[in-house]
Design an enzyme around this catalytic site. Structure first.
Site, short mmCIF file in Angstrom:
data_model
loop_
_atom_site.label_atom_id
_atom_site.label_comp_id
_atom_site.label_asym_id
_atom_site.label_seq_id
_atom_site.Cartn_x
_atom_site.Cartn_y
_atom_site.Cartn_z
N VAL A 326 0.86 -1.18 0.00
CA VAL A 326 0.00 0.00 0.00
C VAL A 326 0.90 1.23 0.00
O VAL A 326 1.94 1.25 0.68
CB VAL A 326 -0.93 0.03 1.24
CG1 VAL A 326 -1.89 1.20 1.16
CG2 VAL A 326 -1.71 -1.28 1.34
N GLU A 327 0.51 2.26 -0.72
CA GLU A 327 1.38 3.43 -0.88
C GLU A 327 1.70 4.15 0.42
O GLU A 327 2.69 4.89 0.50
CB GLU A 327 0.76 4.42 -1.87
CG GLU A 327 -0.53 5.05 -1.42
CD GLU A 327 -1.72 4.63 -2.27
OE1 GLU A 327 -2.56 5.49 -2.55
OE2 GLU A 327 -1.81 3.44 -2.63
#
Length: 528
Positions: A326-327
């Protein structure tokens, strides 16, 4: 020593009219509710502070809290951020031109903070070329009020190549969050779900002689914190606000005050996902999963990607053989969705936000799965503007322009689409009212031309057809069993496409109950 602890009212006193206020958060992770509520209350009582510039990297709300506390046109005159999908009040203010609005990419904003901290006048990157961030298009100015002013983005050339230059935004005050502070202002984050860009933002603020305010749960004697656990040193901190009710104003996530599973202190038992019903969305997810290979580093966007790729991979027995990221900085584990998007159960690692984007923009992602609201014949995609409303791009541009393969997941039409599977064939019972494949996009968030120039593999997966991106635009590569190209595909598209010379039928197992039995095929990749 006196220490840096102050009442929340004293901390907010430092914010002056016209200041640039920077915040650090991701959905509700990192949100400083005690401080933001005090700013809101003070403005409603006295109309001060006012005319602020609000600066934030990621979407920073859960539809009710976070930056929603600051959604007043007199309080804020200009907002610079990346995403407002969970900030309905801000979407309205931006749409109605009650605030000057600039949308920049999430990753480049985190890098901008870090570069400003190092004394640079901005940050440069190829991220955004050919999209609405490009000054030859909109330059990130997303409403008329912003278009009355200069873009924050310049087109530059370095060694004969084009780049975008994201100009510095001097910061007067920043508000960040930790778990524990000592008297000197050293900050640890032992109960925070994410580290985010707190250190970079604090350092950037000090570079401009600004004031750093930190909201925490605990306050202890100097010298009692483990030095290696300190994320933000006291040299970067001016004021510490200790919350009175951490359940209300210092929640770990929108859904929970605190869960050690999200910090890595505990590992939750993960039972297999319950098999999902075989519907249009699952069909899309099943076909998308067939792009996976062992040990792939994967990024998931929201919508069908986040809802379907993980569960379908679990059903097929391959989830533990891919690496979901996930960023926000989480690597491994099971990413959460909705207002908890950004955190992960049982993460292998949680790194700082800007460094995750270093990995993404450095082409570390093998496959990213993203949604697609509008797609045109050249392969361009819009996910950032819907009609007159702009939600923003978030980290979409950073990720999609640099992943080795981009898989867009979408239903073919929207607004009432109904389809059923009859004897292994897909039958469209009711067509959606909205054509997603169109000639005109509300905004260009993904550039098909840029992807072609950079040799990216791009796949557009729907329940009835799979397209790839070629030199001339969209190529129809696969068709679902039972689907007629003219009646079910071409008649429901406004843009044109090329039919592949090697047109295939989508794998029949996608449209059958039970497992696709994809695991054996999946592991053939490693043998090859």
């Amino acid at each position: 020593m006196k220490g840096k602890k102050v009442a929340v009212s004293e901390a907010v006193d430092v914010i002056k009219n016209g200041d640039t206020l920077a915040l650090c958060g991701f959905t509700l992770m990192g949100a400083c509710e005690e401080v933001l509520t005090e700013i809101e209350t003070r403005y409603l009582e006295s109309e001060n502070p006012k005319n602020l510039t609000l600066l934030h990297a990621a979407g920073h709300s859960d539809r009710e809290n976070g930056i929603e506390h600051l959604a007043y046109p007199g309080l804020v005159k200009r907002i610079i951020g990346s995403h407002w999908g969970l900030s309905p009040s801000w979407i309205d203010l931006i749409t109605e031109n009650k605030v000057e609005a600039h949308c920049l990419s999430q990753g480049q904003l985190t890098h901008l903070f870090r570069d400003m901290a190092g004394g640079k006048p901005g940050t440069y990157s190829k991220v955004g070329l050919g999209t609405f961030l490009d000054p030859r298009l909109e330059g990130g100015r997303i409403n008329d009020k912003a278009k009355e002013n200069d873009s924050l983005v310049d087109l530059i050339e370095i060694k004969g190549e084009e780049y975008l230059f994201y100009n510095q935004v001097p910061i007067d005050v920043c508000v960040i969050r930790g778990t524990t502070a000592d008297e000197f202002g050293n900050i640890t984050m032992e109960e925070e779900a994410l580290k985010l860009e707190a250190l970079s933002l604090a350092q950037a603020t000090k570079r401009f002689n600004g004031t750093v305010i930190v909201q925490v749960k605990n306050y202890v004697k100097r010298g009692t914190l483990s030095s290696k656990q300190v994320v933000v040193p006291g040299t970067c901190v001016d004021h510490v606000v200790v919350v009175e009710d951490h359940v209300k104003t210092h929640r770990q996530t929108s859904s929970t005050p605190f869960d050690p599973v999200y910090t890595g202190e505990a590992k939750a038992p993960i039972s297999a996902f319950e098999p999902l019903p075989l519907n249009v969305r699952k069909i899309v997810g099943r076909r998308a999963v067939r792009e996976l290979f062992p040990e792939a580093v994967v990024n998931l966007g929201t919508g069908i990607p986040g809802d379907m790729v993980g569960p379908v991979s679990s059903e097929e027995g391959i989830l533990e053989h891919i690496n979901l990221t996930v960023e926000s900085g989480a690597i491994g584990g099971i990413p959460m969705g909705g207002t908890d998007f950004g955190i992960t159960k049982n993460a292998d690692a949680i790194i700082e936000h800007p460094y995750q984007f270093d990995y993404y923009t450095g082409r570390g992602v093998d496959i990213t799965y993203m949604g697609g609201a509008e797609i045109d014949g050249e392969g361009n995609v819009n996910v950032s503007r819907f009609g007159t409303k702009t939600t923003g791009c978030g980290g979409f541009i950073d990720i999609t322009q640099n992943a080795h393969k981009v898989v867009f997941c979408s239903t073919f039409t929207a607004g009432g689409l109904k389809a059923e599977i009859e004897k292994g064939k897909l039958v469209i019972k009711q067509e959606g009212k909205v054509k997603k494949f169109t000639n005109t996009l509300g905004q260009i968030t993904f550039s098909g031309k840029y992807a072609q120039e950079n040799n990216q593999e791009v796949v557009y997966v729907t329940e009835r057809a799979v397209f790839t991106l070629g030199a001339q635009g969209l190529i129809l590569a696969e068709v679902a069993p039972g689907i007629d190209i003219e009646k079910d595909i071409r008649a429901n598209m406004d843009c044109d496409f090329i039919v592949s010379d090697n047109l295939k039928q989508m794998d029949p197992s996608i449209f059958q109950e039970g497992e696709m039995m994809f695991k054996e095929e999946f592991f053939k990749y490693s043998e090859e």
